[in-house]
Motif scaffolding. Structure first.
Motif, PDB file in Angstrom:
ATOM      1  N   ASP A 261       0.840  -1.194   0.000  1.00 14.84           N
ATOM      2  CA  ASP A 261       0.000   0.000   0.000  1.00 14.84           C
ATOM      3  C   ASP A 261       0.878   1.248   0.000  1.00 14.84           C
ATOM      4  N   VAL A 262       0.670   2.130  -0.978  1.00 14.68           N
ATOM      5  CA  VAL A 262       1.446   3.378  -1.065  1.00 14.68           C
ATOM      6  C   VAL A 262       0.509   4.579  -1.181  1.00 14.68           C
ATOM      7  N   THR A 263      -0.704   4.423  -0.670  1.00 14.01           N
ATOM      8  CA  THR A 263      -1.719   5.474  -0.814  1.00 14.01           C
ATOM      9  C   THR A 263      -1.247   6.803  -0.240  1.00 14.01           C
TER      10      THR A 263
ATOM     11  N   ALA B  81       2.801  12.050 -10.811  1.00 14.77           N
ATOM     12  CA  ALA B  81       3.530  11.146 -11.715  1.00 14.77           C
ATOM     13  C   ALA B  81       4.965  10.955 -11.264  1.00 14.77           C
ATOM     14  N   ALA B  82       5.601  12.034 -10.794  1.00 13.99           N
ATOM     15  CA  ALA B  82       6.989  11.946 -10.334  1.00 13.99           C
ATOM     16  C   ALA B  82       7.110  11.057  -9.105  1.00 13.99           C
ATOM     17  N   GLU B  83       6.164  11.183  -8.177  1.00 19.07           N
ATOM     18  CA  GLU B  83       6.208  10.359  -6.975  1.00 19.07           C
ATOM     19  C   GLU B  83       5.966   8.891  -7.309  1.00 19.07           C
ATOM     20  N   ILE B  84       5.023   8.640  -8.186  1.00 18.24           N
ATOM     21  CA  ILE B  84       4.756   7.260  -8.604  1.00 18.24           C
ATOM     22  C   ILE B  84       5.988   6.665  -9.274  1.00 18.24           C
ATOM     23  N   ASP B  85       6.619   7.449 -10.130  1.00 17.49           N
ATOM     24  CA  ASP B  85       7.837   6.980 -10.802  1.00 17.49           C
ATOM     25  C   ASP B  85       8.928   6.672  -9.779  1.00 17.49           C
ATOM     26  N   LYS B  86       9.052   7.508  -8.759  1.00 13.81           N
ATOM     27  CA  LYS B  86      10.071   7.296  -7.728  1.00 13.81           C
ATOM     28  C   LYS B  86       9.784   6.020  -6.926  1.00 13.81           C
ATOM     29  N   ILE B  87       8.529   5.811  -6.587  1.00 18.29           N
ATOM     30  CA  ILE B  87       8.160   4.600  -5.851  1.00 18.29           C
ATOM     31  C   ILE B  87       8.548   3.367  -6.666  1.00 18.29           C
TER      32      ILE B  87
ATOM     33  N   GLN C 117       4.866  -1.478 -10.627  1.00 21.90           N
ATOM     34  CA  GLN C 117       3.789  -0.644 -11.143  1.00 21.90           C
ATOM     35  C   GLN C 117       2.908  -0.172  -9.994  1.00 21.90           C
ATOM     36  N   VAL C 118       2.760   1.130  -9.881  1.00 18.87           N
ATOM     37  CA  VAL C 118       1.817   1.695  -8.913  1.00 18.87           C
ATOM     38  C   VAL C 118       0.460   1.772  -9.598  1.00 18.87           C
ATOM     39  N   ILE C 119      -0.534   1.149  -8.976  1.00 17.77           N
ATOM     40  CA  ILE C 119      -1.856   1.025  -9.581  1.00 17.77           C
ATOM     41  C   ILE C 119      -2.883   1.752  -8.716  1.00 17.77           C
ATOM     42  N   SER C 120      -3.746   2.500  -9.374  1.00 22.47           N
ATOM     43  CA  SER C 120      -4.827   3.207  -8.686  1.00 22.47           C
ATOM     44  C   SER C 120      -6.039   2.298  -8.548  1.00 22.47           C
ATOM     45  N   PHE C 121      -6.632   2.288  -7.358  1.00 18.49           N
ATOM     46  CA  PHE C 121      -7.834   1.510  -7.110  1.00 18.49           C
ATOM     47  C   PHE C 121      -8.933   2.432  -6.570  1.00 18.49           C
ATOM     48  N   TYR C 122     -10.173   2.022  -6.761  1.00 15.90           N
ATOM     49  CA  TYR C 122     -11.341   2.789  -6.296  1.00 15.90           C
ATOM     50  C   TYR C 122     -11.291   4.214  -6.851  1.00 15.90           C
ATOM     51  N   ARG C 123     -10.866   4.357  -8.114  1.00 18.34           N
ATOM     52  CA  ARG C 123     -10.830   5.673  -8.773  1.00 18.34           C
ATOM     53  C   ARG C 123     -10.003   6.669  -7.977  1.00 18.34           C
ATOM     54  N   GLY C 124      -8.877   6.204  -7.432  1.00 16.35           N
ATOM     55  CA  GLY C 124      -7.980   7.101  -6.715  1.00 16.35           C
ATOM     56  C   GLY C 124      -8.132   7.058  -5.204  1.00 16.35           C
ATOM     57  N   GLY C 125      -8.995   6.178  -4.697  1.00 14.74           N
ATOM     58  CA  GLY C 125      -9.150   6.075  -3.248  1.00 14.74           C
ATOM     59  C   GLY C 125      -8.018   5.314  -2.586  1.00 14.74           C
ATOM     60  N   LYS C 126      -7.327   4.499  -3.369  1.00 16.98           N
ATOM     61  CA  LYS C 126      -6.220   3.711  -2.846  1.00 16.98           C
ATOM     62  C   LYS C 126      -5.186   3.523  -3.955  1.00 16.98           C
ATOM     63  N   TYR C 127      -3.902   3.459  -3.554  1.00 13.83           N
ATOM     64  CA  TYR C 127      -2.817   3.180  -4.501  1.00 13.83           C
ATOM     65  C   TYR C 127      -1.976   2.055  -3.922  1.00 13.83           C
ATOM     66  N   ALA C 128      -1.567   1.132  -4.786  1.00 10.97           N
ATOM     67  CA  ALA C 128      -0.743   0.018  -4.335  1.00 10.97           C
ATOM     68  C   ALA C 128       0.386  -0.221  -5.322  1.00 10.97           C
TER      69      ALA C 128
ATOM     70  N   ARG D   1       1.712   8.037   0.279  1.00 12.98           N
ATOM     71  CA  ARG D   1       2.787   8.672  -0.501  1.00 12.98           C
ATOM     72  C   ARG D   1       2.233   9.334  -1.757  1.00 12.98           C
ATOM     73  N   VAL D   2       1.344   8.650  -2.459  1.00 15.35           N
ATOM     74  CA  VAL D   2       0.821   9.198  -3.708  1.00 15.35           C
ATOM     75  C   VAL D   2      -0.091  10.387  -3.437  1.00 15.35           C
ATOM     76  N   LEU D   3      -1.002  10.251  -2.480  1.00 11.95           N
ATOM     77  CA  LEU D   3      -1.919  11.349  -2.186  1.00 11.95           C
ATOM     78  C   LEU D   3      -1.164  12.562  -1.655  1.00 11.95           C
ATOM     79  N   GLY D   4      -0.130  12.306  -0.859  1.00 14.10           N
ATOM     80  CA  GLY D   4       0.633  13.410  -0.301  1.00 14.10           C
ATOM     81  C   GLY D   4       1.432  14.177  -1.331  1.00 14.10           C
ATOM     82  N   ALA D   5       1.785  13.514  -2.431  1.00 19.20           N
ATOM     83  CA  ALA D   5       2.632  14.166  -3.441  1.00 19.20           C
ATOM     84  C   ALA D   5       1.944  15.345  -4.106  1.00 19.20           C
ATOM     85  N   GLY D   6       0.620  15.299  -4.176  1.00 21.37           N
ATOM     86  CA  GLY D   6      -0.095  16.378  -4.850  1.00 21.37           C
ATOM     87  C   GLY D   6      -0.682  17.404  -3.911  1.00 21.37           C
ATOM     88  N   ALA D   7      -0.373  17.298  -2.631  1.00 20.48           N
ATOM     89  CA  ALA D   7      -0.961  18.212  -1.642  1.00 20.48           C
ATOM     90  C   ALA D   7      -0.634  19.665  -1.956  1.00 20.48           C
TER      91      ALA D   7
END
Length: 697
Positions: A134-136, A156-162, A176-187, A138-144
């Motif tokens: 689970d990397v939710t 995109a930069a944070e996902i690439d770094k992960i 591969q970082v994958i979005s689930f629940y239309r952006g509610g979760k990232y793994a 990290r991804v959500l925080g990157a766009g804060a």
């Protein structure tokens, strides 16, 4: 049918309307056999209680370790020596690439006598999911605190770094970082990757696709839509102790079934405003263009045997692409179906409004998405024609654009490059460009001229970007020049990838020059789309996901994202308008259905083997499993964890599967391992493969 990632279902409008009218939608926790579940949230207890099974985490791990993701398809390891079961239509591109005018393996099949004769499929990879993290946060925080294109770039930069942190430059891994629940979760999904995948067996096209388009998306079916690949590493077959045991016996009525695969994309969690724009703009545009391009390629295929051969796979893909959109549009134009969707959205919004704390936290993301759709309507056509669908499917154009963009990014300091353009990414691009798959210039020219003509038609002659692309020439003339590119040669592609933008400009190559001249405009349109559509959509979708979690809990499955999922169901026919469709077809039915005229002409090997075949063997069967495009080749598994078939189709009632599931009517169509075993033994004389599968009798 092709259940490859980009394709899906269709049938008559009459059937569509009735099917969609009763279809359910996933707003509340899943019911019936609904759901494409992730392996870290599979409802084990629900399944065990319903079907009396005893699956556990160890069972799930065994299935996950044997499941394989191909390019656009699904598959599974079925021996300890890297043997992979999938659908024939998942390997048809490979079969066509390996064919020549003198040796048409699509028409005649590919049946090597030894492993040494197994041929490499250009560009094919096999991936096995090994870890989920689970990397939710990290991804959500990157766009804060960011908005628009800056928000998209930061994410995109944070996902690439992960991904880079996890996999580095290891070619044996995919992260591969994958979005689930239309952006509610990232793994973060980490895969073990095999880049040397070879064709081990493929029947002739007519055996795999008997009945052709008339039988497509229907049942009963009599199709041997199965093929075998093999994963290699360091020139040797891969050792795969984690594989599914081959069960040569057909399942029984009511038997529990599991489908492990990579469903491509569903839209069951979209809001009404998003669905309405799909219905009113995006799907109709795609339908119109794909049907016209199909007509052009079909006409080209009548010009000779070689033209027919090289256009078979593109036409096959277009027909399935057309059908998925036809089926989706039918569901979205059905009043009863849309009324149900609207009511379920209204219920969720009312429950949010009744919770002041939740309402204060998420605001009104539905209203935000309505505003975003207005922007999307304005930007869609230029974004589609200049960026998202640029080149119209031309392989040569895609090579040129990839090379040009890599060259531009490599000229920047590493810290300033866009995500996906690190040196390791460019090296990986180089390996893809080295593919020696043949390219049919005639097909390329049709794709390019069609794309240019539709761009002029949709954006108008007076559009500045159209003027820059066409100048004083017509689309046909430009396309004829572009296909004379040296990019058809893998050696030149490697040279071009190493060039600076200035060197590319002076290379004299027509395709590279064309892309260089028009790429800034395309990237500008993409930036507009990111700022006006992607960023606000991501923000609002996260809030809608939060609302669903708050109201319904976490017992939800996410929309399909071409990531590994597991669905459960049972072998079961269906009844519609008083007509009951049995769960099974039998091999003898092939001969009863065959007329001798295309597409109902039985493959010659089957005709010759009629006296040897056990006509009582189950050929294809249906089950209640919930699947979608991308599930092609997915292993269908029994409660013991044995493979009993390969999923290859859906029935006509699963037309709207992108938007909902109806357990009474939706069915998965599978070619049985019993039929594959019978064919290997008595049609194709393949004792070597049968021994490897553990079939001794």
């Amino acid at each position: 049918m092709s259940l490859r990632r980009t394709f899906s279902f269709t049938a008559s409008l009459a059937a569509l309307g009735a099917a969609a009218a009763v279809m359910g939608v996933t707003a509340t926790p899943a019911r019936a056999d609904e759901g494409m579940w992730t392996f870290d949230n599979f409802p084990i207890q629900t399944v065990n209680d319903k079907y009396g099974t005893r699956i556990d985490q160890s069972w799930l791990d065994g299935v996950r370790n044997a499941a394989v993701r191909l390019q656009g398809c699904s598959a599974s390891f079925v021996s300890g020596e890297g043997l992979i079961l999938t659908n024939h239509h998942c390997v048809i591109s490979c079969v066509q690439d390996l064919s020549t005018a003198q040796n048409d393996y699509v028409k005649n099949g590919w049946m090597p006598a030894t492993r040494e004769e197994e041929k490499t499929c250009p560009g094919q990879t096999a991936e096995v999911l090994t870890d989920i993290t689970d990397v939710t946060e990290r991804v959500l925080g990157a766009g804060a605190g960011l908005e628009g294109a800056a928000f998209v770039t930061a994410r995109a930069a944070e996902i690439d770094k992960i991904q880079k942190d996890a996999c580095g430059d290891d070619r044996k891994l995919t992260c591969q970082v994958i979005s689930f629940y239309r952006g509610g979760k990232y793994a973060l999904y980490q895969f073990r990757k095999y880049e040397d995948v070879r064709l081990a067996f493929a029947p002739e096209f007519q055996a795999a696709f008997f009945g052709g388009d008339p039988d497509n998306f229907n049942f009963p079916r009599y199709a041997l839509d199965a093929a075998f690949l093999r994963a290699y590493e360091d020139g040797k077959p891969v050792a795969t102790p984690n594989h599914l045991k081959w069960n040569p016996n057909a399942p029984k009525e009511g038997e529990v079934t599991f489908v492990a695969g990579n469903p491509g994309s569903t839209s069951r969690l979209l809001t009404m405003s998003q669905l309405e724009r799909l219905r009113d703009q995006q799907i109709p545009t795609t339908l119109i263009q794909s049907s016209e391009l199909r007509g052009r390629l079909t006409e080209y295929s009548t010009q000779g045997e070689e033209e027919k051969r090289v256009s078979l796979d593109p036409i096959f893909g277009l027909e399935n692409g057309f059908k998925v959109n036809y089926g989706q549009l039918g569901a979205l134009t059905d009043p009863a179906f849309m009324a149900k969707k609207r009511a379920e959205e209204a219920e969720l919004r009312q429950r949010v409004a009744a919770d002041p704390a939740l309402l204060q936290r998420i605001g009104d993301p539905w209203a935000d998405l309505e505003k975003t759709q207005a922007t999307a309507r304005d930007l869609y056509l230029p974004y589609r024609q200049l960026e998202a669908n640029a080149g119209g499917g031309s392989t040569l154009y895609s090579y040129a654009r990839a090379i040009v963009r890599a060259s531009k990014e490599r000229a920047k300091p590493v810290a300033e490059r866009r995500a996906g353009y690190a040196d390791s990414d460019i090296a990986a691009l180089g390996r893809r460009l080295a593919s020696e798959a043949p390219i049919a210039k005639g097909v390329e020219e049709i794709q390019l001229s069609f794309w240019l003509s539709k761009t002029r038609e949709y954006l108008t002659v007076d559009n500045a970007n159209v003027k820059a692309m066409l100048g004083r020439e017509n689309p046909e003339g430009i396309a004829a020049k572009l296909v004379e590119t040296k990019l058809i040669d893998p050696a030149f592609r490697a040279q071009a990838l190493a060039m600076t933008p200035e060197q590319l400009a002076s290379s004299g190559d027509p395709m590279i020059a064309f892309v260089l001249a028009n790429d800034d405009a395309a990237q500008a349109v993409r930036t507009q789309w990111d700022a006006g559509v992607n960023a606000p959509t991501a923000r609002a979708a996260e809030k809608v996901a939060q609302a669903r979690f708050a109201v319904y809990g976490d017992n939800l499955y996410p929309d399909a994202t071409f990531s590994l999922r597991l669905s459960y169901g049972q072998v079961k026919g269906w009844t519609y308008r008083g007509v009951t469709v049995p769960a099974f077809t039998y091999m003898g039915g092939l001969y009863e259905r065959a007329t001798g005229a295309e597409p109902f002409n039985a493959a010659q090997r089957f005709v010759d083997a009629e006296s040897r075949i056990n006509k009582n063997v189950v050929y294809d069967f249906v089950s209640t499993n919930d699947i979608i495009g991308g599930n092609s080749g997915s292993p269908v598994i029994n409660a013991k964890g044995e493979v009993i078939g390969a999923a290859f189709d859906g029935n006509i009632h699963s037309l709207g599967g992108s938007y909902g599931y109806d357990g009474e009517l939706n069915r998965t169509v599978t070619v049985s391992t019993a039929a594959v075993t019978e064919a290997l033994r008595n049609v194709y004389n393949q004792p070597r493969l049968l021994r490897e599968l553990g079939v001794t009798r």
